[in-house]
Design a protein around this motif. Structure first.
Motif, PDB file in Angstrom:
ATOM      1  N   PHE A  11       0.827  -1.216   0.000  1.00 31.29           N
ATOM      2  CA  PHE A  11       0.000   0.000   0.000  1.00 31.29           C
ATOM      3  C   PHE A  11       0.865   1.272   0.000  1.00 31.29           C
ATOM      4  CE2 PHE A  11      -2.624   2.638   3.253  1.00 31.29           C
ATOM      5  CZ  PHE A  11      -3.079   3.488   2.263  1.00 31.29           C
ATOM      6  N   GLU A 167      -4.756   0.170  -1.225  1.00 34.07           N
ATOM      7  CA  GLU A 167      -4.749  -0.582   0.033  1.00 34.07           C
ATOM      8  C   GLU A 167      -5.669  -1.802  -0.020  1.00 34.07           C
ATOM      9  OE1 GLU A 167      -6.848   0.765   3.529  1.00 34.07           O
ATOM     10  OE2 GLU A 167      -7.692   2.478   2.457  1.00 34.07           O
ATOM     11  N   LYS A 170      -4.970  -5.473   0.936  1.00 40.43           N
ATOM     12  CA  LYS A 170      -4.656  -5.860   2.312  1.00 40.43           C
ATOM     13  C   LYS A 170      -5.775  -6.671   2.964  1.00 40.43           C
ATOM     14  CE  LYS A 170      -2.358  -3.082   5.038  1.00 40.43           C
ATOM     15  NZ  LYS A 170      -1.912  -1.909   5.811  1.00 40.43           N
ATOM     16  N   ALA A 174      -6.829  -3.696   5.929  1.00 43.81           N
ATOM     17  CA  ALA A 174      -6.965  -2.390   5.253  1.00 43.81           C
ATOM     18  C   ALA A 174      -7.667  -1.414   6.201  1.00 43.81           C
ATOM     19  CB  ALA A 174      -7.757  -2.556   3.957  1.00 43.81           C
ATOM     20  N   SER A 175      -7.640  -0.133   5.852  1.00 38.24           N
ATOM     21  CA  SER A 175      -8.166   0.886   6.789  1.00 38.24           C
ATOM     22  C   SER A 175      -9.670   0.753   6.997  1.00 38.24           C
ATOM     23  CB  SER A 175      -7.852   2.283   6.257  1.00 38.24           C
ATOM     24  OG  SER A 175      -8.701   2.586   5.156  1.00 38.24           O
ATOM     25  N   TYR A 178     -11.609   2.263   4.188  1.00 37.90           N
ATOM     26  CA  TYR A 178     -11.838   1.362   3.057  1.00 37.90           C
ATOM     27  C   TYR A 178     -13.057   0.468   3.347  1.00 37.90           C
ATOM     28  CZ  TYR A 178     -11.537  -2.684   0.079  1.00 37.90           C
ATOM     29  OH  TYR A 178     -11.882  -3.693  -0.786  1.00 37.90           O
TER      30      TYR A 178
END
Ligand SMILES: NC(=O)c1ccc[n+]([C@@H]2O[C@H](COP(=O)([O-])OP(=O)(O)OC[C@H]3O[C@@H](n4cnc5c(N)ncnc54)[C@H](O)[C@@H]3O)[C@@H](O)[C@H]2O)c1
Length: 301
Positions: A11, A167, A170, A174-175, A178
């Protein structure tokens, strides 16, 4: 300048490699594709080497002026704790040796995860609370770096909660931006732990890349890379609804993690980064989300 980016299909690494190239540098990426995705490097014209930086025989030819070390097992819940610790630490040792051999500047990724559930805003020198093998590996890396501050240019960056394009690969780690953005886009209620009051210092990847490049001219040290602003998940969902023009209320559910391993709040104290890294985040949360989610490709996959 000749730059090496480890973890460059990941990322932050891919965003960094592309930006470095855009700024006129000659960039080489090394990655073992453990969690990265080569598609993140579409449009990249530099050299790509598939290799594990933690290997006993890790060797890379070429003279580098700057090494950006992003490669790591990045999932704090990666099932093999011993492997996480060993590979992250061994990889860093190899990269330090490579930097010394090349007389290169070394800029590496640490993490705000080291602060655990310590007091906020989080200062670089406050007591650490290690909640995972991942955190333990990064703490060891910081300790190794500290011993080298007088010997070489070495900068550690404690990224807070980074979000943005590239990203998606992931998956779970991931965040939250997201995951919640994806749920809202699919017309589903965004799901968060009861009752959404946990806070995060969300930093847009373009700011994180900017801070990473600024580290080339910083004095050796370890710096927080955050915005200094903490936003709770309820407010984050409000912003996502505003950006998407939707009105989906959160669906709360019980925490599924052991609370000891879950960071309730993150917020950077940005004083040291402002002073010594010359870095201040430019993207507000809402503008970052607009820029990110405007790039529709991320949701189509
Ligand atoms: N994303 C965040 O919010 C965040 C927060 C704090 C710290 N960090 C740190 O920033 C760095 C980049 O994280 P990211 O979010 O881009 O994660 P990522 O998982 O997308 O990227 C990591 C990359 O490293 C590669 N890699 C892993 N082990 C390797 C090895 N032994 N040899 C070669 N390549 C290897 C992976 O294949 C992947 O491409 C990591 O060091 C991470 O710990 C990230």
């Amino acid at each position: 300048m000749k730059c090496l980016v480890t973890g460059g299909t990941g990322f932050i690494g891919s965003n960094l490699a592309l930006e470095l190239e855009k700024q006129g540098n000659e960039v080489t990426v090394v990655d073992n594709l453990l969690s990265g995705n080569k598609d993140n490097l579409i449009g990249f014209n530099g050299n790509f080497i598939e290799a594990d930086v933690s290997g006993d025989n890790f060797k890379i030819d070429g003279a580098f002026d700057i090494i950006f070390h992003q490669a790591a097992i990045t999932d704090p819940r990666y099932p093999n704790e011993e492997e996480t610790y060993k590979k992250n630490v061994e990889g860093f040792k190899n990269i330090i040796d490579l930097a010394k051999k090349n007389n290169a500047k070394l800029i590496y990724a640490s993490t705000a995860g080291l602060y655990g559930n310590g007091p906020t805003p989080m200062k670089e020198d406050q007591k650490k609370e290690i909640v995972s093998a991942y955190g333990k590996s990064k703490l060891e890396m910081d300790a190794m770096a500290e011993k080298l501050f007088d010997e070489m240019h070495i900068v550690g960056l404690r990224y807070f909660n980074v979000f943005g394009p590239k990203e998606m690969h992931k998956g779970r780690p991931a965040s939250m931006i997201y995951h919640l953005g994806k749920q809202i886009k699919e017309g589903k209620k965004p799901r968060i732990f009861k009752f959404g009051e946990q806070k995060r210092d969300h930093i847009y990847v373009k700011d994180a890349v900017d801070a990473t490049i600024k580290a080339i001219d910083a004095k050796s040290g370890i710096y927080n890379v955050g915005t200094g602003i903490a936003t709770d998940f309820n407010d984050l969902i409000k912003i996502l609804n505003e950006v998407f023009g939707t009105n989906l209320n959160p669906e709360y559910f019980d925490m599924t993690y052991d609370p000891k391993t879950y960071q309730n709040n993150t917020q950077a104290d940005t004083t040291k980064a402002e002073q010594f890294l010359n870095f201040e985040a430019k993207w507000s949360l809402k503008e970052g989300i607009k820029d990110y989610m405007g790039e529709l490709k991320w949701i189509q996959n």
